[in-house]
Design an enzyme around this catalytic site. Sequence first.
Site, PDB file in Angstrom:
ATOM      1  N   THR A   1       0.807  -1.219   0.000  1.00  0.00           N
ATOM      2  CA  THR A   1       0.000   0.000   0.000  1.00  0.00           C
ATOM      3  C   THR A   1       0.844   1.275   0.000  1.00  0.00           C
ATOM      4  O   THR A   1       0.311   2.372  -0.101  1.00  0.00           O
ATOM      5  CB  THR A   1      -0.929   0.035   1.244  1.00  0.00           C
ATOM      6  OG1 THR A   1      -0.102  -0.156   2.403  1.00  0.00           O
ATOM      7  CG2 THR A   1      -1.980  -1.049   1.179  1.00  0.00           C
TER       8      THR A   1
ATOM      9  N   ASN B   1      12.637   8.770  -8.612  1.00  0.00           N
ATOM     10  CA  ASN B   1      13.145   8.046  -7.434  1.00  0.00           C
ATOM     11  C   ASN B   1      12.260   6.884  -7.020  1.00  0.00           C
ATOM     12  O   ASN B   1      12.752   5.885  -6.512  1.00  0.00           O
ATOM     13  CB  ASN B   1      13.304   9.014  -6.253  1.00  0.00           C
ATOM     14  CG  ASN B   1      12.018   9.740  -5.917  1.00  0.00           C
ATOM     15  OD1 ASN B   1      11.425  10.401  -6.773  1.00  0.00           O
ATOM     16  ND2 ASN B   1      11.561   9.627  -4.695  1.00  0.00           N
TER      17      ASN B   1
ATOM     18  N   HIS C   1      14.415  12.695  -8.126  1.00  0.00           N
ATOM     19  CA  HIS C   1      15.626  13.178  -7.442  1.00  0.00           C
ATOM     20  C   HIS C   1      16.595  13.749  -8.475  1.00  0.00           C
ATOM     21  O   HIS C   1      16.723  13.216  -9.590  1.00  0.00           O
ATOM     22  CB  HIS C   1      16.358  12.018  -6.740  1.00  0.00           C
ATOM     23  CG  HIS C   1      15.715  11.530  -5.470  1.00  0.00           C
ATOM     24  ND1 HIS C   1      14.554  12.043  -4.947  1.00  0.00           N
ATOM     25  CD2 HIS C   1      16.113  10.548  -4.614  1.00  0.00           C
ATOM     26  CE1 HIS C   1      14.265  11.398  -3.818  1.00  0.00           C
ATOM     27  NE2 HIS C   1      15.184  10.488  -3.596  1.00  0.00           N
TER      28      HIS C   1
ATOM     29  N   ARG D   1      21.613  -4.373   3.217  1.00  0.00           N
ATOM     30  CA  ARG D   1      22.470  -3.864   2.135  1.00  0.00           C
ATOM     31  C   ARG D   1      23.961  -4.011   2.398  1.00  0.00           C
ATOM     32  O   ARG D   1      24.746  -4.177   1.477  1.00  0.00           O
ATOM     33  CB  ARG D   1      22.200  -2.367   1.901  1.00  0.00           C
ATOM     34  CG  ARG D   1      20.921  -2.097   1.176  1.00  0.00           C
ATOM     35  CD  ARG D   1      20.770  -0.587   0.953  1.00  0.00           C
ATOM     36  NE  ARG D   1      19.401  -0.284   0.606  1.00  0.00           N
ATOM     37  CZ  ARG D   1      18.790   0.851   0.891  1.00  0.00           C
ATOM     38  NH1 ARG D   1      19.441   1.816   1.522  1.00  0.00           N
ATOM     39  NH2 ARG D   1      17.550   1.036   0.538  1.00  0.00           N
TER      40      ARG D   1
ATOM     41  N   SER E   1      -4.235  -2.076   6.911  1.00  0.00           N
ATOM     42  CA  SER E   1      -4.555  -1.964   5.475  1.00  0.00           C
ATOM     43  C   SER E   1      -5.317  -3.170   4.928  1.00  0.00           C
ATOM     44  O   SER E   1      -5.681  -3.193   3.750  1.00  0.00           O
ATOM     45  CB  SER E   1      -3.264  -1.821   4.656  1.00  0.00           C
ATOM     46  OG  SER E   1      -2.548  -0.696   5.063  1.00  0.00           O
TER      47      SER E   1
ATOM     48  N   ALA F   1       3.959   3.986  -1.379  1.00  0.00           N
ATOM     49  CA  ALA F   1       4.224   4.599  -2.687  1.00  0.00           C
ATOM     50  C   ALA F   1       5.031   3.644  -3.576  1.00  0.00           C
ATOM     51  O   ALA F   1       4.728   3.468  -4.767  1.00  0.00           O
ATOM     52  CB  ALA F   1       4.978   5.919  -2.497  1.00  0.00           C
TER      53      ALA F   1
ATOM     54  N   ARG G   1      17.026  17.675   0.960  1.00  0.00           N
ATOM     55  CA  ARG G   1      15.600  17.494   0.629  1.00  0.00           C
ATOM     56  C   ARG G   1      15.062  18.783   0.042  1.00  0.00           C
ATOM     57  O   ARG G   1      15.306  19.870   0.596  1.00  0.00           O
ATOM     58  CB  ARG G   1      14.826  17.143   1.901  1.00  0.00           C
ATOM     59  CG  ARG G   1      13.371  16.822   1.646  1.00  0.00           C
ATOM     60  CD  ARG G   1      13.136  15.463   1.043  1.00  0.00           C
ATOM     61  NE  ARG G   1      13.454  14.401   1.972  1.00  0.00           N
ATOM     62  CZ  ARG G   1      13.674  13.138   1.617  1.00  0.00           C
ATOM     63  NH1 ARG G   1      13.617  12.765   0.352  1.00  0.00           N
ATOM     64  NH2 ARG G   1      13.970  12.227   2.521  1.00  0.00           N
TER      65      ARG G   1
ATOM     66  N   CYS H   1      17.766   5.001  -3.473  1.00  0.00           N
ATOM     67  CA  CYS H   1      17.446   5.672  -4.739  1.00  0.00           C
ATOM     68  C   CYS H   1      18.570   6.605  -5.192  1.00  0.00           C
ATOM     69  O   CYS H   1      18.898   6.675  -6.387  1.00  0.00           O
ATOM     70  CB  CYS H   1      16.142   6.441  -4.595  1.00  0.00           C
ATOM     71  SG  CYS H   1      15.978   7.264  -3.009  1.00  0.00           S
TER      72      CYS H   1
HETATM   73  O1  3JN Z   1      14.630   9.953   1.467  1.00  0.00           O
HETATM   74  C1  3JN Z   1      14.836   9.475   0.354  1.00  0.00           C
HETATM   75  O2  3JN Z   1      14.778  10.147  -0.671  1.00  0.00           O
HETATM   76  C2  3JN Z   1      15.160   8.024   0.245  1.00  0.00           C
HETATM   77  C3  3JN Z   1      14.865   7.333   1.513  1.00  0.00           C
HETATM   78  C4  3JN Z   1      14.998   6.039   1.673  1.00  0.00           C
HETATM   79  C5  3JN Z   1      14.717   5.407   2.957  1.00  0.00           C
HETATM   80  C6  3JN Z   1      13.805   5.981   3.837  1.00  0.00           C
HETATM   81  C7  3JN Z   1      13.562   5.395   5.063  1.00  0.00           C
HETATM   82  C8  3JN Z   1      14.218   4.256   5.449  1.00  0.00           C
HETATM   83  C9  3JN Z   1      15.365   4.207   3.290  1.00  0.00           C
HETATM   84  C10 3JN Z   1      16.296   3.568   2.333  1.00  0.00           C
HETATM   85  O3  3JN Z   1      15.851   3.041   1.310  1.00  0.00           O
HETATM   86  O4  3JN Z   1      17.488   3.564   2.599  1.00  0.00           O
HETATM   87  C11 3JN Z   1      15.132   3.662   4.563  1.00  0.00           C
HETATM   88  C12 3JN Z   1      15.866   2.447   5.008  1.00  0.00           C
HETATM   89  O5  3JN Z   1      15.504   1.349   4.601  1.00  0.00           O
HETATM   90  O6  3JN Z   1      16.795   2.622   5.804  1.00  0.00           O
END
Ligand code: 3JN
Length: 340
Positions: free
Chosen positions: A13, A319, A245, A101, A42, A15, A238, A132
Amino acid sequence: MSKKFNVAVVGATGAVGEAILSILAERKFPVEKIYALAGSQSVGKKLEFGKRWLKVEELDEFDFRKVEIALFSADSSISEIFAPKAADAGCIVIDNSSQFRYEEDVPLVVPEVNPHAIADYKNRGIIANPSCSTIQMLVALKPIHDAVGVTRINVCTYQAVSGSGKEGIEELAMQTANLLNMKSVSPDLYPKQIAFNVLPQIDAFQENGYTREEMKMVLETRKIMEDDAIQVNPTAVRVPVFFGHSEALHIETREKITAEQARSLLSQASGVTVIDELCDGAYPTAVTDSVGEDAIFVGRIREDISHPRGLDMWVVSDNVRKGAALNSVQIAEILVKDYL
Ligand code: 3JN
């Protein structure tokens, strides 16, 4: 007939989750059964999948033995619990969070850069999707790295609020509407007002003065490029943009590359569109060029007048799409084509 797969989308649900569903349908991923999973709040909601509607089911109660592939786009705390559960059930997880990661035995993949790493899904049953801001930067830099070696990257990002999901979109929309109606605003999700403003902070501060988002770019670049010597110096910002982005890159290379050579390399690179001429508006912007597109867009390619082996460029990308959902679906496509 080619094989079809049962697929679960976790965080459906959100984005990115909604974009994953629409991209799977649009690219005709070989789906047999598809499950849209989310938290209990949800359950019962309906989500579009091509011409069908899917009823959201509860993640907590889902039996992952029913699917071969799970695309996760939830908080890292959700991935931490449910991704290993799914992998133990024999399912291959493609995870969008930062949870796995940086673990050595989990591949971190950008299909245009290191598709061969997907083979390592066998270690843990988990493949990680980079952040992203890293994805779009590396799709642009890989051809240059292969040709002349990138030794150092100075990057400033201009990141859209959709990077924070639906809550970020809501906060920018509400603050903008309120301010245009002469009402006051107070920040909620972001530490300061985001409407008509620019914030030099994404994610939490670390002890070294950089933010977590910035350090993600450092660590992910080295892992994906398989080169621990690459120096990365990011500032993640931001901006009050809903989708797309942008990044200003200033790189140093081992051997000199001219702007013309870089333009020519990038024009032929997979997943890259170059828009770069010396006339007004002949460069890509996040909102007018990248939104809804698969490619990342590059412009403003020029030799750095302050460094003999320096090159500058401007990179924009959707993004939510290439920065998250599409990259995950591309990984899944390679997985089913080459490994399953
Ligand atoms: O803020 C952005 O433009 C990208 C954000 C990514 C994000 C937001 C919250 C938690 C992540 C990410 O993909 O690294 C995470 C996370 O998984 O740590």
